[in-house]
Motif scaffolding. Structure first.
Motif, short mmCIF file in Angstrom:
data_model
loop_
_atom_site.label_atom_id
_atom_site.label_comp_id
_atom_site.label_asym_id
_atom_site.label_seq_id
_atom_site.Cartn_x
_atom_site.Cartn_y
_atom_site.Cartn_z
N MET A 1 -11.70 -5.20 9.55
CA MET A 1 -10.58 -4.39 10.01
C MET A 1 -9.29 -4.95 9.45
SD MET A 1 -9.93 -2.64 13.43
CE MET A 1 -8.42 -1.99 13.96
N MET A 2 -8.50 -4.07 8.87
CA MET A 2 -7.25 -4.44 8.25
C MET A 2 -6.11 -4.37 9.27
SD MET A 2 -6.03 -5.27 5.40
CE MET A 2 -7.63 -5.00 4.67
N TYR A 3 -5.23 -5.39 9.27
CA TYR A 3 -4.07 -5.30 10.13
C TYR A 3 -2.91 -6.15 9.59
CZ TYR A 3 -6.14 -9.51 12.28
OH TYR A 3 -6.69 -10.74 12.51
N ALA A 4 -1.71 -5.72 9.94
CA ALA A 4 -0.49 -6.42 9.54
C ALA A 4 -0.25 -7.59 10.49
CB ALA A 4 0.69 -5.47 9.58
N ILE A 5 0.16 -8.73 9.92
CA ILE A 5 0.47 -9.88 10.78
C ILE A 5 1.94 -10.29 10.69
CG2 ILE A 5 -1.88 -10.76 10.93
CD1 ILE A 5 -1.24 -12.73 8.73
N GLU A 6 2.64 -9.86 9.62
CA GLU A 6 4.07 -10.13 9.50
C GLU A 6 4.74 -8.98 8.78
OE1 GLU A 6 4.40 -13.79 7.30
OE2 GLU A 6 4.36 -14.98 9.11
N ALA A 7 5.97 -8.70 9.18
CA ALA A 7 6.76 -7.64 8.54
C ALA A 7 8.23 -8.03 8.62
CB ALA A 7 6.52 -6.31 9.22
N TYR A 8 8.89 -7.95 7.47
CA TYR A 8 10.31 -8.30 7.38
C TYR A 8 11.06 -7.20 6.64
CZ TYR A 8 8.48 -12.91 8.42
OH TYR A 8 7.82 -13.95 9.00
N TYR A 9 12.20 -6.82 7.16
CA TYR A 9 13.04 -5.84 6.49
C TYR A 9 13.66 -6.49 5.26
CZ TYR A 9 16.90 -2.72 5.52
OH TYR A 9 17.77 -1.87 4.90
N LEU A 10 13.65 -5.76 4.14
CA LEU A 10 14.27 -6.25 2.91
C LEU A 10 15.58 -5.53 2.62
CD1 LEU A 10 11.19 -6.63 0.57
CD2 LEU A 10 12.46 -8.43 1.75
N GLU A 11 15.49 -4.24 2.30
CA GLU A 11 16.66 -3.44 2.00
C GLU A 11 16.25 -1.98 1.97
OE1 GLU A 11 18.05 -4.37 -1.92
OE2 GLU A 11 16.11 -3.95 -2.83
N ASN A 12 17.22 -1.10 2.12
CA ASN A 12 16.96 0.34 2.10
C ASN A 12 15.77 0.66 3.00
OD1 ASN A 12 19.12 0.76 0.28
ND2 ASN A 12 17.80 0.15 -1.39
N TYR A 13 14.67 1.12 2.43
CA TYR A 13 13.48 1.46 3.21
C TYR A 13 12.29 0.60 2.80
CZ TYR A 13 16.42 5.29 4.55
OH TYR A 13 17.47 6.01 5.04
N LYS A 14 12.58 -0.64 2.42
CA LYS A 14 11.55 -1.56 1.95
C LYS A 14 11.25 -2.62 3.01
CE LYS A 14 12.79 -0.95 -2.85
NZ LYS A 14 13.42 -1.55 -4.02
N ILE A 15 9.96 -2.87 3.17
CA ILE A 15 9.48 -3.86 4.13
C ILE A 15 8.55 -4.82 3.38
CG2 ILE A 15 8.12 -4.24 6.23
CD1 ILE A 15 8.84 -1.38 7.07
N ARG A 16 8.71 -6.11 3.62
CA ARG A 16 7.78 -7.10 3.09
C ARG A 16 6.71 -7.30 4.15
NH1 ARG A 16 6.57 -9.74 -0.59
NH2 ARG A 16 6.29 -11.85 -1.21
N LEU A 17 5.45 -7.17 3.73
CA LEU A 17 4.32 -7.24 4.66
C LEU A 17 3.34 -8.32 4.27
CD1 LEU A 17 3.62 -3.43 4.89
CD2 LEU A 17 4.36 -4.86 6.78
N ARG A 18 2.67 -8.85 5.28
CA ARG A 18 1.52 -9.74 5.08
C ARG A 18 0.41 -9.26 5.99
NH1 ARG A 18 -0.40 -15.11 6.68
NH2 ARG A 18 1.35 -15.28 8.10
N PHE A 19 -0.79 -9.20 5.45
CA PHE A 19 -1.95 -8.70 6.18
C PHE A 19 -2.95 -9.81 6.45
CE2 PHE A 19 -0.06 -5.15 3.98
CZ PHE A 19 -0.12 -4.13 4.91
N ASN A 20 -3.89 -9.52 7.32
CA ASN A 20 -4.88 -10.52 7.72
C ASN A 20 -5.80 -10.96 6.59
OD1 ASN A 20 -6.05 -7.86 7.96
ND2 ASN A 20 -7.78 -8.80 9.01
N ASP A 21 -5.87 -10.20 5.50
CA ASP A 21 -6.69 -10.61 4.35
C ASP A 21 -5.85 -11.38 3.32
OD1 ASP A 21 -5.09 -8.63 3.27
OD2 ASP A 21 -6.74 -7.56 2.29
N ASN A 22 -4.64 -11.80 3.73
CA ASN A 22 -3.69 -12.55 2.91
C ASN A 22 -2.99 -11.73 1.84
OD1 ASN A 22 -3.91 -14.99 4.30
ND2 ASN A 22 -5.80 -15.45 3.21
N LYS A 23 -3.21 -10.43 1.81
CA LYS A 23 -2.44 -9.59 0.89
C LYS A 23 -0.99 -9.60 1.36
CE LYS A 23 -1.96 -4.99 -1.09
NZ LYS A 23 -2.57 -3.67 -1.30
N GLU A 24 -0.08 -9.80 0.42
CA GLU A 24 1.34 -9.78 0.69
C GLU A 24 2.02 -8.90 -0.33
OE1 GLU A 24 3.52 -13.42 1.52
OE2 GLU A 24 1.60 -14.49 1.53
#
Length: 78
Positions: A1-24
């Protein structure tokens, strides 16, 4: 099961994400926010509203109650 573990606002409508499978990476939601005319999306057309989100229930959730499936975010993260 895929899920987000971190999310940070960057700019405009962009979000930096990190998922449980280490994809960032970065997801740009500008096209989705600007083209979807449902109320929950229209409320986020202002970046001040858009950047008020947090990770809850394994995905990104905005103050107005909108959440997006973590799989949707994962597929669009580059």
């Amino acid at each position: 099961m895929m899920y987000a573990i971190e999310a940070y606002y960057l700019e405009n409508y962009k979000i930096r994400l990190r998922f449980n499978d280490n994809k960032e990476g970065i997801v740009d939601l500008e096209n989705m926010i600007s083209s979807d005319h449902r109320t929950l999306f229209k409320e986020l057309s202002n970046t001040e509203s858009f950047k008020r989100f947090h990770v809850e229930k394994d995905t990104v959730v905005w103050e107005n109650g909108l959440d997006l499936a973590p799989e949707f975010l994962w597929e669009r993260t580059i």
